[in-house]
Design a protein around this motif. Structure first.
Motif, PDB file in Angstrom:
ATOM      1  N   ASP A 122       5.228   1.272   2.152  1.00 37.41           N
ATOM      2  CA  ASP A 122       4.486   0.283   1.368  1.00 37.41           C
ATOM      3  C   ASP A 122       4.847  -1.158   1.704  1.00 37.41           C
ATOM      4  O   ASP A 122       4.365  -2.093   1.056  1.00 37.41           O
ATOM      5  N   ALA A 123       5.713  -1.371   2.725  1.00 34.46           N
ATOM      6  CA  ALA A 123       6.117  -2.708   3.168  1.00 34.46           C
ATOM      7  C   ALA A 123       6.816  -3.499   2.071  1.00 34.46           C
ATOM      8  O   ALA A 123       6.935  -4.716   2.163  1.00 34.46           O
ATOM      9  N   ALA A 124       7.288  -2.810   1.028  1.00 33.12           N
ATOM     10  CA  ALA A 124       7.967  -3.449  -0.108  1.00 33.12           C
ATOM     11  C   ALA A 124       7.096  -4.521  -0.754  1.00 33.12           C
ATOM     12  O   ALA A 124       7.581  -5.566  -1.186  1.00 33.12           O
ATOM     13  N   VAL A 125       5.803  -4.244  -0.823  1.00 34.57           N
ATOM     14  CA  VAL A 125       4.841  -5.107  -1.519  1.00 34.57           C
ATOM     15  C   VAL A 125       4.270  -4.303  -2.680  1.00 34.57           C
ATOM     16  O   VAL A 125       3.681  -3.226  -2.476  1.00 34.57           O
ATOM     17  N   GLY A 126       4.428  -4.817  -3.896  1.00 34.56           N
ATOM     18  CA  GLY A 126       4.155  -4.042  -5.092  1.00 34.56           C
ATOM     19  C   GLY A 126       2.746  -3.515  -5.244  1.00 34.56           C
ATOM     20  O   GLY A 126       2.535  -2.453  -5.834  1.00 34.56           O
ATOM     21  N   THR A 127       1.759  -4.231  -4.729  1.00 35.31           N
ATOM     22  CA  THR A 127       0.367  -3.817  -4.906  1.00 35.31           C
ATOM     23  C   THR A 127      -0.108  -2.825  -3.855  1.00 35.31           C
ATOM     24  O   THR A 127      -1.165  -2.213  -4.016  1.00 35.31           O
ATOM     25  N   ASN A 128       0.651  -2.641  -2.786  1.00 32.53           N
ATOM     26  CA  ASN A 128       0.156  -1.811  -1.680  1.00 32.53           C
ATOM     27  C   ASN A 128      -0.047  -0.341  -2.025  1.00 32.53           C
ATOM     28  O   ASN A 128      -1.083   0.236  -1.656  1.00 32.53           O
ATOM     29  N   PRO A 129       0.878   0.327  -2.718  1.00 29.94           N
ATOM     30  CA  PRO A 129       0.716   1.775  -2.889  1.00 29.94           C
ATOM     31  C   PRO A 129      -0.537   2.191  -3.650  1.00 29.94           C
ATOM     32  O   PRO A 129      -1.085   3.264  -3.407  1.00 29.94           O
ATOM     33  N   GLN A 130      -0.996   1.350  -4.587  1.00 23.49           N
ATOM     34  CA  GLN A 130      -2.155   1.707  -5.398  1.00 23.49           C
ATOM     35  C   GLN A 130      -3.444   1.032  -4.940  1.00 23.49           C
ATOM     36  O   GLN A 130      -4.491   1.187  -5.582  1.00 23.49           O
ATOM     37  N   ASP A 131      -3.402   0.319  -3.826  1.00 22.60           N
ATOM     38  CA  ASP A 131      -4.595  -0.343  -3.296  1.00 22.60           C
ATOM     39  C   ASP A 131      -5.379   0.650  -2.436  1.00 22.60           C
ATOM     40  O   ASP A 131      -4.962   0.975  -1.327  1.00 22.60           O
ATOM     41  N   PRO A 132      -6.526   1.133  -2.908  1.00 23.52           N
ATOM     42  CA  PRO A 132      -7.259   2.149  -2.139  1.00 23.52           C
ATOM     43  C   PRO A 132      -7.816   1.628  -0.823  1.00 23.52           C
ATOM     44  O   PRO A 132      -8.135   2.427   0.062  1.00 23.52           O
ATOM     45  N   ALA A 133      -7.901   0.304  -0.685  1.00 21.02           N
ATOM     46  CA  ALA A 133      -8.442  -0.266   0.552  1.00 21.02           C
ATOM     47  C   ALA A 133      -7.362  -0.555   1.577  1.00 21.02           C
ATOM     48  O   ALA A 133      -7.677  -0.840   2.736  1.00 21.02           O
ATOM     49  N   GLY A 134      -6.098  -0.494   1.172  1.00 18.66           N
ATOM     50  CA  GLY A 134      -5.004  -0.803   2.088  1.00 18.66           C
ATOM     51  C   GLY A 134      -4.420   0.457   2.698  1.00 18.66           C
ATOM     52  O   GLY A 134      -4.615   1.569   2.202  1.00 18.66           O
ATOM     53  N   LEU A 135      -3.656   0.289   3.764  1.00 18.94           N
ATOM     54  CA  LEU A 135      -3.102   1.431   4.494  1.00 18.94           C
ATOM     55  C   LEU A 135      -1.610   1.616   4.261  1.00 18.94           C
ATOM     56  O   LEU A 135      -1.009   2.501   4.854  1.00 18.94           O
TER      57      LEU A 135
END
Length: 373
Positions: A170-183
């Motif tokens: 998740d690159a240690a970015v809080g919004t990444n894991p739940q962002d359906p558009a991100g990888l």
């Protein structure tokens, strides 16, 4: 050396047991022999076995090394001038194409930097017949997020149909894991050309599952066909998860507007419908670097069990799954590898039932082969 017993599960019963057990409750495992296949390495993140028996590994800082069937070890030339190796990121997961014997295609996951572009991606390469050189073919899929290199792990699993499952941090970015558009913080499923694979929940997206922190192990259960992942927890709760298309595994560290690692690894309150882990390490974590399934009758009653390689824990951990694959009914830790070789990054089952491991101690690292005695 460990001592074999007639049934390592007799004392444990047959009930569900997802949290990790204390050492005093672990079942005995078969005695093992450990031998060195390649030495003199520095953080060999992964290893693959070619049809001709050649072993290929890649050091995180950027070097490929092969051990040929006759035992000769050689460096394999490759242009890695665009490799970005920092923190936990560099040359990482490797996988051979399903039709490698015919097309000589290798897939590699690595940090990439060129000009203003910096990401983590999967690229394809052709391997020379004599294992002297890798020639780049192209990018399969790019755009996995990275900032400092933290939580930039990347593992590749080739499915039976030749498609690719790819675990991303998740690159240690809080919004990444739940962002359906991100990888980031995902398990992706793509074709070898990078298109979304059949069966993905959104036919237009590469995302297969979401809500992960830093999964670094992927393996297919040869009995059920189910795909499992293992991932790092923060200061607790490493997890093994059984992956289902569209599943959300509940990591949501964006509370209070920053990367808040005090949240649960699986948070059903803030992530409704979050899927509970098959197994959790509890405290302390063991930092799992890879996973596989034990294959062959020589493993006795551990045949078909999950095996996890541990970095911080410096061990292998065996997990016997329940009949439905949803929980763990027995757990073991081979004493021959408990702290004996340092940090263990990768583990892969081989057709003869042996295991290939890579260590991750920064210097003096090795590719090891492990067999039940």
């Amino acid at each position: 050396m460990g001592v074999a017993c007639s049934s390592p599960f007799d004392a444990l019963g047959s009930g569900s047991m997802s949290p990790s057990m204390g050492d005093e409750d672990l079942a005995e495992t078969p005695p093992l022999t450990v031998s060195t296949e390649i030495d003199g390495l520095s953080v060999p993140w992964d290893v693959v076995t070619a049809p001709d028996g050649t072993l290929l590994t890649g050091e995180r800082a950027g070097r490929f090394v092969a051990r040929l069937p006759g035992g000769a070890v050689r460096e394999v030339a490759a242009d890695l001038s665009d490799l970005w190796a920092q923190g936990e990121t560099g040359l990482m997961g490797l996988a051979l194409d399903e039709d490698f014997a015919a097309n000589r295609i290798l897939y590699a996951c690595h940090g990439f930097e060129e000009g203003a572009t910096r990401d983590i991606r999967v690229t394809s390469w052709t391997v020379a017949q004599d294992w002297s050189r890798l020639t780049p073919v192209g990018t399969v899929i790019a755009g996995f997020p990275t900032v400092t290199g933290r939580h930039g792990g990347c593992r590749i699993l080739v499915a039976e149909d030749g498609s690719l499952y790819i675990a991303t941090g998740d690159a240690a970015v809080g919004t990444n894991p739940q962002d359906p558009a991100g990888l980031g913080g995902k398990v992706l499923h793509v074709t070898t050309s990078g298109d979304p694979a059949a069966g993905n929940p959104d036919p237009a997206s590469a995302v297969f599952t979401l809500g992960h922190r830093n999964p670094q192990g992927l393996a297919r259960d040869p009995a059920s066909g189910d795909i499992y992942s293992v991932e790092h927890g923060p200061d607790r709760d490493d997890e093994v998860n059984r992956l289902v298309a569209g599943g959300n595994y509940g990591w949501r560290p964006d509370r209070a507007g920053f990367y808040d690692e005090s949240v649960p690894m699986t948070d059903p309150v803030r992530v409704p419908g979050a899927i509970e882990a098959v197994w959790s390490s509890g405290t302390p974590p063991i930092a799992p670097g890879g996973m596989a399934f034990l294959q062959g009758s020589q493993w006795g009653e551990w045949e078909g069990a999950v095996v996890i390689s541990a970095l911080r824990g410096q061990q292998l951990r065996f997990l016997r799954l329940s009949d439905d694959g949803a929980s763990v009914v027995a757990e073991g830790k081979p004493q021959e590898l408990d702290g004996a070789v340092g940090r263990i990054r990768s583990v892969h089952s081989q057709p003869d039932g042996s295991l290939l491991l890579t260590t991750s101690n920064r210097s003096g690292d090795r590719v090891l082969r492990v067999r039940p005695s």
